[in-house]
Design a protein around this motif. Structure first.
Motif, mmCIF file in Angstrom:
data_model
loop_
_atom_site.group_PDB
_atom_site.id
_atom_site.type_symbol
_atom_site.label_atom_id
_atom_site.label_comp_id
_atom_site.label_asym_id
_atom_site.label_seq_id
_atom_site.Cartn_x
_atom_site.Cartn_y
_atom_site.Cartn_z
ATOM 1 N N LYS A 37 30.963 68.218 -20.198
ATOM 2 C CA LYS A 37 31.922 67.316 -20.846
ATOM 3 C C LYS A 37 33.353 67.576 -20.404
ATOM 4 C CE LYS A 37 29.113 66.580 -24.919
ATOM 5 N NZ LYS A 37 28.914 66.936 -26.318
ATOM 6 N N PHE A 38 33.645 68.804 -20.023
ATOM 7 C CA PHE A 38 35.005 69.183 -19.616
ATOM 8 C C PHE A 38 35.083 69.150 -18.096
ATOM 9 C CE2 PHE A 38 38.487 72.600 -19.685
ATOM 10 C CZ PHE A 38 39.463 71.655 -19.890
ATOM 11 N N ASN A 39 35.527 68.044 -17.567
ATOM 12 C CA ASN A 39 35.583 67.838 -16.126
ATOM 13 C C ASN A 39 36.962 68.247 -15.621
ATOM 14 O OD1 ASN A 39 35.252 67.044 -13.526
ATOM 15 N ND2 ASN A 39 34.927 64.894 -13.967
ATOM 16 N N LEU A 40 37.015 69.310 -14.842
ATOM 17 C CA LEU A 40 38.282 69.818 -14.318
ATOM 18 C C LEU A 40 38.494 69.463 -12.854
ATOM 19 C CD1 LEU A 40 38.818 73.378 -15.801
ATOM 20 C CD2 LEU A 40 40.250 71.399 -16.072
ATOM 21 N N ILE A 88 28.140 78.147 -14.833
ATOM 22 C CA ILE A 88 29.558 78.468 -14.722
ATOM 23 C C ILE A 88 30.029 78.363 -13.273
ATOM 24 C CG2 ILE A 88 31.249 80.342 -14.964
ATOM 25 C CD1 ILE A 88 29.679 81.165 -17.497
ATOM 26 N N LEU A 89 29.237 78.865 -12.341
ATOM 27 C CA LEU A 89 29.631 78.787 -10.938
ATOM 28 C C LEU A 89 29.632 77.349 -10.430
ATOM 29 C CD1 LEU A 89 27.891 81.954 -9.487
ATOM 30 C CD2 LEU A 89 30.324 81.594 -9.917
ATOM 31 N N SER A 90 28.710 76.529 -10.910
ATOM 32 C CA SER A 90 28.739 75.120 -10.501
ATOM 33 C C SER A 90 29.934 74.398 -11.127
ATOM 34 C CB SER A 90 27.436 74.420 -10.854
ATOM 35 O OG SER A 90 27.291 74.317 -12.240
ATOM 36 N N PHE A 91 30.340 74.816 -12.321
ATOM 37 C CA PHE A 91 31.549 74.258 -12.931
ATOM 38 C C PHE A 91 32.768 74.579 -12.072
ATOM 39 C CE2 PHE A 91 35.255 74.998 -15.678
ATOM 40 C CZ PHE A 91 35.410 73.738 -16.220
ATOM 41 N N PHE A 92 32.894 75.836 -11.639
ATOM 42 C CA PHE A 92 34.034 76.219 -10.816
ATOM 43 C C PHE A 92 33.982 75.597 -9.425
ATOM 44 C CE2 PHE A 92 34.809 79.843 -13.766
ATOM 45 C CZ PHE A 92 36.107 79.507 -14.073
ATOM 46 N N SER A 93 32.805 75.267 -8.943
ATOM 47 C CA SER A 93 32.727 74.616 -7.630
ATOM 48 C C SER A 93 33.316 73.212 -7.682
ATOM 49 C CB SER A 93 31.288 74.566 -7.139
ATOM 50 O OG SER A 93 30.543 73.629 -7.888
ATOM 51 N N GLY A 94 33.303 72.583 -8.843
ATOM 52 C CA GLY A 94 33.880 71.255 -8.988
ATOM 53 C C GLY A 94 35.373 71.257 -9.230
ATOM 54 N N VAL A 95 35.936 72.417 -9.499
ATOM 55 C CA VAL A 95 37.369 72.509 -9.795
ATOM 56 C C VAL A 95 38.194 72.271 -8.545
ATOM 57 C CG1 VAL A 95 39.200 74.084 -10.499
ATOM 58 C CG2 VAL A 95 37.103 73.973 -11.804
ATOM 59 N N GLY A 96 37.831 72.866 -7.448
ATOM 60 C CA GLY A 96 38.638 72.758 -6.233
ATOM 61 C C GLY A 96 39.700 73.827 -6.214
ATOM 62 N N ASN A 97 40.333 73.987 -5.080
ATOM 63 C CA ASN A 97 41.348 75.027 -4.942
ATOM 64 C C ASN A 97 42.621 74.428 -4.361
ATOM 65 O OD1 ASN A 97 42.450 77.536 -5.126
ATOM 66 N ND2 ASN A 97 41.513 78.325 -3.264
ATOM 67 N N THR A 98 43.080 73.340 -4.964
ATOM 68 C CA THR A 98 44.233 72.647 -4.405
ATOM 69 C C THR A 98 45.530 73.411 -4.600
ATOM 70 O OG1 THR A 98 44.426 71.384 -6.445
ATOM 71 C CG2 THR A 98 43.199 70.383 -4.645
ATOM 72 N N ALA A 99 45.772 73.913 -5.776
ATOM 73 C CA ALA A 99 47.042 74.603 -6.058
ATOM 74 C C ALA A 99 46.804 76.067 -6.388
ATOM 75 C CB ALA A 99 47.753 73.908 -7.208
ATOM 76 N N GLY A 100 45.772 76.662 -5.798
ATOM 77 C CA GLY A 100 45.466 78.051 -6.091
ATOM 78 C C GLY A 100 44.842 78.227 -7.456
ATOM 79 N N GLU A 101 44.144 77.208 -7.940
ATOM 80 C CA GLU A 101 43.577 77.267 -9.288
ATOM 81 C C GLU A 101 42.436 78.273 -9.398
ATOM 82 O OE1 GLU A 101 42.594 73.196 -9.470
ATOM 83 O OE2 GLU A 101 44.506 72.623 -10.331
#
Length: 128
Positions: A37-40, A88-101
């Motif tokens: 539900k929490f799409n980052l 959890i790891l699949s959640f972080f894979s969708g976050v991306g690393n655009t601004a060093g997140e």
């Protein structure tokens, strides 16, 4: 759970709109539902772009605690430590690393290997 309640009482402008997404992450059951539900992701409109950078360390610390936690004695395959880590790891894979997140997440993963006198600077704040 109590620590998040204390932080949320400060009514931080980058945290208040997302409390209903973050609170279910703290419960023993329902972590996978809370993560879906929490799409980052960068292109999602769930999180305002100005809130992303200060919000990520809070979400990262919560999810890293859940990632590193041992099993809770449940025999359910949906609540196993391996399933929790995968979610959890699949959640972080969708976050991306655009601004060093993801830098804070990577720091949490390797901080045991960093000498004690070294520290990471994140947004001008040192983390020890």
């Amino acid at each position: 759970n109590l620590a998040f309640a204390c932080v949320s009482r400060f009514k931080l402008p980058y945290l208040v709109p997302y409390v209903e997404y973050i609170r279910p992450m703290l419960k023993k059951e329902g972590l996978r539902d809370a993560l879906t539900k929490f799409n980052l992701s960068v292109d999602s409109e769930t999180v305002i772009s100005e809130h992303r950078l200060p919000l990520m360390p809070i979400v990262t610390r919560i999810l890293f605690g859940r990632l590193a936690a041992r099993g809770n004695g449940s025999k359910s395959s949906k609540d196993s430590p391996a399933a929790r880590r995968a979610a959890i790891l699949s959640f972080f894979s969708g976050v991306g690393n655009t601004a060093g997140e993801l830098n804070y997440f990577l720091y949490m993963m390797v901080r045991a290997f960093i000498p004690q006198h070294e520290s990471m600077t994140m947004n001008g704040v040192e983390n020890q």
